[in-house]
Each structure stands twice: as C-alpha cells, then as structure tokens.
Write a protein that holds these residues in place. Structure first.
Motif, PDB file in Angstrom:
ATOM      1  N   UNK A  87      42.579  40.606  77.614  1.00 13.79           N
ATOM      2  CA  UNK A  87      43.480  39.476  77.865  1.00 13.79           C
ATOM      3  C   UNK A  87      44.643  39.869  78.766  1.00 13.79           C
ATOM      4  N   UNK A  88      44.954  41.156  78.790  1.00 13.16           N
ATOM      5  CA  UNK A  88      46.027  41.655  79.644  1.00 13.16           C
ATOM      6  C   UNK A  88      45.510  42.225  80.962  1.00 13.16           C
ATOM      7  N   UNK A  89      44.273  41.929  81.309  1.00 13.25           N
ATOM      8  CA  UNK A  89      43.747  42.293  82.616  1.00 13.25           C
ATOM      9  C   UNK A  89      43.101  43.654  82.722  1.00 13.25           C
ATOM     10  N   UNK A  90      42.892  44.336  81.603  1.00 13.90           N
ATOM     11  CA  UNK A  90      42.202  45.628  81.643  1.00 13.90           C
ATOM     12  C   UNK A  90      40.705  45.397  81.779  1.00 13.90           C
ATOM     13  N   UNK A  91      40.057  46.291  82.496  1.00 17.72           N
ATOM     14  CA  UNK A  91      38.620  46.220  82.749  1.00 17.72           C
ATOM     15  C   UNK A  91      37.969  47.472  82.167  1.00 17.72           C
ATOM     16  N   UNK A  92      36.849  47.281  81.489  1.00 23.25           N
ATOM     17  CA  UNK A  92      36.110  48.407  80.922  1.00 23.25           C
ATOM     18  C   UNK A  92      35.567  49.277  82.049  1.00 23.25           C
ATOM     19  N   UNK A  93      35.891  50.551  82.010  1.00 17.91           N
ATOM     20  CA  UNK A  93      35.431  51.511  83.023  1.00 17.91           C
ATOM     21  C   UNK A  93      34.253  52.320  82.493  1.00 17.91           C
ATOM     22  N   UNK A  94      34.359  52.762  81.232  1.00 23.65           N
ATOM     23  CA  UNK A  94      33.268  53.548  80.661  1.00 23.65           C
ATOM     24  C   UNK A  94      33.330  53.555  79.146  1.00 23.65           C
ATOM     25  N   UNK A  95      32.198  53.829  78.544  1.00 22.76           N
ATOM     26  CA  UNK A  95      32.133  54.107  77.107  1.00 22.76           C
ATOM     27  C   UNK A  95      31.633  55.535  76.953  1.00 22.76           C
ATOM     28  N   UNK A  96      32.035  56.162  75.882  1.00 23.58           N
ATOM     29  CA  UNK A  96      31.673  57.568  75.668  1.00 23.58           C
ATOM     30  C   UNK A  96      31.812  57.880  74.185  1.00 23.58           C
ATOM     31  N   UNK A  97      31.277  59.007  73.786  1.00 23.35           N
ATOM     32  CA  UNK A  97      31.414  59.455  72.402  1.00 23.35           C
ATOM     33  C   UNK A  97      32.286  60.698  72.402  1.00 23.35           C
TER      34      UNK A  97
END
Length: 158
Positions: free
Chosen positions: A135-145
C-alpha cells in the motif's frame, strides 16, 4: 484516528523492547536486537551526528503503540535505507495504523535524507505486513529462505 510520529526517547526504547518480547510478535517481526542493552546502545548510536539509523515512535490518540525506523542509511548504496516498523499493541492490528504511520515516516525520511530508494524485509507468512508495504508503494523483489523461514525483500523508489 489521530496518528502522530514522535521523537524516540530512551524510556520508549525500553517499553518497545519489552512489548516485542511477545511470542506472536516474534513470529512476525525479523529482529536483530536481542537484549535491552543492545536496544539502548542502538538508540544512543542513532542520536549521533553521523548515525545510519533514524526512528520515530507511533502514537495513536496519545497512546504509544509502536515504532517505525530506518537503518543502514547510505546515500551511496542501493537501496539507500532499510525500513522496519511494528505496532506492538496487538488489539490495534488490522486498523490501518501501520499503513498510515509508514506513509508519514516515508515522507519524513524523504525530506530529511533525500532518499531515492528504501528496502524492507518481511516474513512471507506476515500477509498484513506485506499489505502495509504494498500500500506504500513497495514492490516485491525476491523471496528467499533464511534461518529456515521464508522471507521477502521489497523495495520502493522514492
């Protein structure tokens, strides 16, 4: 809803640390500070002229309910800072307080530090926090463990 960001004081650092020792909060909040002494030391460092971190307390209708802060502030890095936040009063979760607080804080650090980008880490299972960031304009770049926990890295261009 009257949300106000205030300057942090050492007493609030103590309250925050104690409130976030909660098991349910620990499941949702990546933490690097593991002792009260470390929390106070980090706070004292944030007061220095060349500090690489900056934080505010979140007050709702005059009640202290959480914190929002940035760390790893570096105008030569990408991103130029990292964001973190927590509403420790669990009865207030899901009411938009974190979303509005983060929006106010991002505006403040944009003006104060002239940042171009901000990153944030979040546990993948913390859907509410992911929504706050999106909602604050952040975009998912990656997922990781990491340490056996599925996590996300998001970024916002300011």
């Amino acid at each position: 809803m009257d949300i106000e960001l205030r300057s942090r004081q050492v007493d609030e650092v103590r309250i925050y640390f104690e409130k976030t020792e909660d098991d349910e909060i620990n499941e949702m909040l990546p933490r690097s500070v593991l002792s009260m002494e470390q929390a106070i030391e980090n706070y004292n460092k944030s007061l220095l002229p060349d500090a690489s971190s900056f934080g505010k307390t979140i007050y709702l209708n005059g009640q202290y309910v959480g914190d929002v802060w940035c760390y790893c502030i570096d105008k030569n890095g990408t991103p130029e800072a990292m964001l973190s936040y927590c509403i420790f009063e669990k009865t207030l979760w899901g009411q938009g307080i974190a979303t509005e607080s983060v929006a106010k804080f991002l505006n403040e650090i944009k003006q104060e530090y002239d940042l171009n980008s901000v990153g944030a880490f979040c546990f993948s299972k913390n859907a509410a926090s992911l929504r706050v960031l999106e909602k604050n304009g952040f975009v998912l770049i990656e997922t990781f463990i990491e340490n056996g926990i599925q996590s996300c890295y998001l970024e916002k261009q300011m």
